[in-house]
Write a protein that holds these residues in place. Structure first.
Motif, short mmCIF file in Angstrom:
data_model
loop_
_atom_site.label_atom_id
_atom_site.label_comp_id
_atom_site.label_asym_id
_atom_site.label_seq_id
_atom_site.Cartn_x
_atom_site.Cartn_y
_atom_site.Cartn_z
N MET A 1 0.83 -1.17 0.00
CA MET A 1 0.00 0.00 0.00
C MET A 1 0.88 1.24 0.00
O MET A 1 1.82 1.32 0.76
N LEU A 2 0.54 2.17 -0.83
CA LEU A 2 1.27 3.43 -0.86
C LEU A 2 0.38 4.53 -0.31
O LEU A 2 -0.78 4.65 -0.70
N PHE A 3 0.93 5.33 0.57
CA PHE A 3 0.19 6.41 1.20
C PHE A 3 0.81 7.73 0.82
O PHE A 3 2.02 7.88 0.84
N ARG A 4 -0.03 8.68 0.48
CA ARG A 4 0.46 10.01 0.12
C ARG A 4 0.72 10.87 1.34
O ARG A 4 1.51 11.81 1.28
N SER A 5 0.03 10.57 2.44
CA SER A 5 0.21 11.38 3.64
C SER A 5 0.16 10.48 4.88
O SER A 5 -0.36 9.36 4.84
N TRP A 6 0.67 11.03 5.98
CA TRP A 6 0.58 10.31 7.24
C TRP A 6 -0.86 10.19 7.69
O TRP A 6 -1.23 9.22 8.33
N ARG A 13 -4.37 2.46 9.31
CA ARG A 13 -3.92 1.79 10.53
C ARG A 13 -5.07 1.66 11.53
O ARG A 13 -5.29 0.60 12.11
N ASN A 14 -5.83 2.73 11.70
CA ASN A 14 -6.96 2.71 12.64
C ASN A 14 -8.04 1.73 12.18
O ASN A 14 -8.65 1.05 13.01
N THR A 15 -8.26 1.64 10.88
CA THR A 15 -9.23 0.68 10.35
C THR A 15 -8.77 -0.75 10.62
O THR A 15 -9.57 -1.61 11.01
N LEU A 16 -7.49 -1.01 10.44
CA LEU A 16 -6.95 -2.34 10.72
C LEU A 16 -7.04 -2.68 12.20
O LEU A 16 -7.36 -3.82 12.56
N LEU A 17 -6.80 -1.72 13.07
CA LEU A 17 -6.94 -1.96 14.50
C LEU A 17 -8.39 -2.28 14.84
O LEU A 17 -8.66 -3.22 15.60
N LEU A 42 1.06 -2.13 14.88
CA LEU A 42 0.25 -1.11 14.21
C LEU A 42 0.26 0.20 15.00
O LEU A 42 0.43 1.29 14.43
N ARG A 43 0.10 0.10 16.32
CA ARG A 43 0.10 1.30 17.16
C ARG A 43 1.44 2.02 17.12
O ARG A 43 1.51 3.24 17.23
N ASP A 44 2.52 1.25 16.99
CA ASP A 44 3.87 1.82 17.03
C ASP A 44 4.33 2.44 15.70
O ASP A 44 5.36 3.11 15.68
N LEU A 45 3.60 2.23 14.62
CA LEU A 45 4.04 2.73 13.31
C LEU A 45 4.43 4.21 13.33
O LEU A 45 5.51 4.55 12.84
N PRO A 46 3.58 5.11 13.85
CA PRO A 46 3.97 6.53 13.81
C PRO A 46 5.25 6.85 14.56
O PRO A 46 6.03 7.71 14.15
N THR A 47 5.49 6.17 15.65
CA THR A 47 6.69 6.41 16.44
C THR A 47 7.92 5.80 15.77
O THR A 47 8.96 6.45 15.65
N LEU A 48 7.79 4.55 15.34
CA LEU A 48 8.93 3.85 14.74
C LEU A 48 9.40 4.48 13.43
O LEU A 48 10.58 4.43 13.11
N PHE A 49 8.45 5.05 12.69
CA PHE A 49 8.79 5.58 11.38
C PHE A 49 8.64 7.10 11.31
O PHE A 49 8.44 7.66 10.24
N ASN A 50 8.77 7.75 12.46
CA ASN A 50 8.70 9.20 12.51
C ASN A 50 9.78 9.80 11.60
O ASN A 50 10.94 9.41 11.67
N GLY A 51 9.38 10.70 10.74
CA GLY A 51 10.32 11.34 9.82
C GLY A 51 10.51 10.61 8.51
O GLY A 51 11.20 11.08 7.62
N ASP A 53 9.01 9.06 4.95
CA ASP A 53 7.90 9.29 4.03
C ASP A 53 6.88 8.18 4.19
O ASP A 53 7.25 7.00 4.27
N PRO A 54 5.59 8.52 4.24
CA PRO A 54 4.57 7.50 4.52
C PRO A 54 4.52 6.37 3.50
O PRO A 54 4.15 5.25 3.85
N TRP A 55 4.89 6.62 2.28
CA TRP A 55 4.86 5.57 1.27
C TRP A 55 6.00 4.56 1.44
O TRP A 55 6.01 3.52 0.80
N LYS A 56 6.90 4.81 2.37
CA LYS A 56 8.01 3.89 2.64
C LYS A 56 7.77 3.04 3.89
O LYS A 56 8.60 2.22 4.24
N VAL A 57 6.64 3.25 4.57
CA VAL A 57 6.36 2.56 5.83
C VAL A 57 5.77 1.18 5.55
O VAL A 57 4.72 1.06 4.93
#
Length: 69
Positions: A1-6, A13-17, A42-51, A53-57
């Motif tokens: 999945m490619l995301f254009r924004s966080w 992520r919230n839908t998957l949770l 899933l909960r840790d994604l924003p912290t682990l990948f802070n900084g 690009d969302p399409w690389k997560v």
């Protein structure tokens, strides 16, 4: 999945949770730790990948669940 924004990434992520709420409730005792670990990743994604690009997560792999008849 490619995301254009966080924001898009967090929404998915919230839908998957939310969808995993039902599955963890139906999981066997042996399966619950796998689902708990998946949900934590899933909960840790924003912290682990802070900084990053969302399409690389990379999203974690959903645990395999066998249906009990």
């Amino acid at each position: 999945m490619l995301f254009r924004s966080w924001e898009d990434l967090i929404n998915v992520r919230n839908t998957l949770l939310a969808s995993s709420d039902l599955r963890i409730g139906q999981a066997t005792a042996e399966q619950k730790p796998e689902w708990e670990a998946y949900r934590q990743k899933l909960r840790d994604l924003p912290t682990l990948f802070n900084g990053v690009d969302p399409w690389k997560v990379p999203f974690p792999q959903e645990p395999f669940t066998t249906r009990v008849a």
